[in-house]
Design an enzyme around this catalytic site. Structure first.
Site: not given
Length: 156
Positions: A24, A102
């Site tokens: 991430y 996302h």
């Protein structure tokens, strides 16, 4: 008064910057929210950024966006994207232009992440661009709703 877009972040996104940085990245949620606010402002929009680890609260935010006549929604429902028919139904019910985001490429990850219920309720879905996906989502949303970047007088 600027039109408002809601930027909704789901479970575990409050942990950005510390949770699985190889997946991430190192940016935190405040960085994401700042990027969204700055990008929205470029189009004369205001970004109302929210995060919740609870599905029902995310649905309440979607209903609130409808009640307040929000111009659009950018949503990263996190793990709920893959499991929540209720979030899908809320997005469909409010009929607000929506982009799903996302940070990681969900199609390059575990099989259970390859399906997204929220993507089916959105006019676009972005995956794998890191936090820049939020900027891209707002650009696309601005184009969809006809917002113009006043710095160059060109639609997004």
């Amino acid at each position: 008064m600027a039109k408002t877009i809601y930027v909704l972040n789901g479970p575990n996104l409050n942990m950005l910057g510390t949770r699985e940085p190889d997946t991430y990245g190192h940016a935190n949620l405040a960085d994401v929210e700042q990027l969204c606010a700055e990008t929205a402002k470029n189009f004369g929009l205001a970004a109302d950024c929210r995060q919740s680890n609870r599905e029902g609260e995310l649905i309440d935010f979607i209903h609130e966006a409808h009640a307040k006549n929000a111009a659009g929604i950018v949503i990263n429902a996190g793990g709920y994207s893959h499991t929540s028919i209720a979030l899908h139904d809320a997005l469909v019910a409010v009929k607000i232009p929506t982009v799903e985001v996302h940070i990681s490429n969900i199609h390059a990850r575990e099989d259970f992440r390859h399906h997204s219920f929220t993507a089916k309720a959105a006019f676009a879905s972005l995956s794998g661009f890191g936090i820049d996906g939020y900027r891209l989502a707002i650009n696309g949303l601005a184009a969809k709703i006809g917002a113009v970047d006043p710095s160059n007088k060109v639609k997004s």
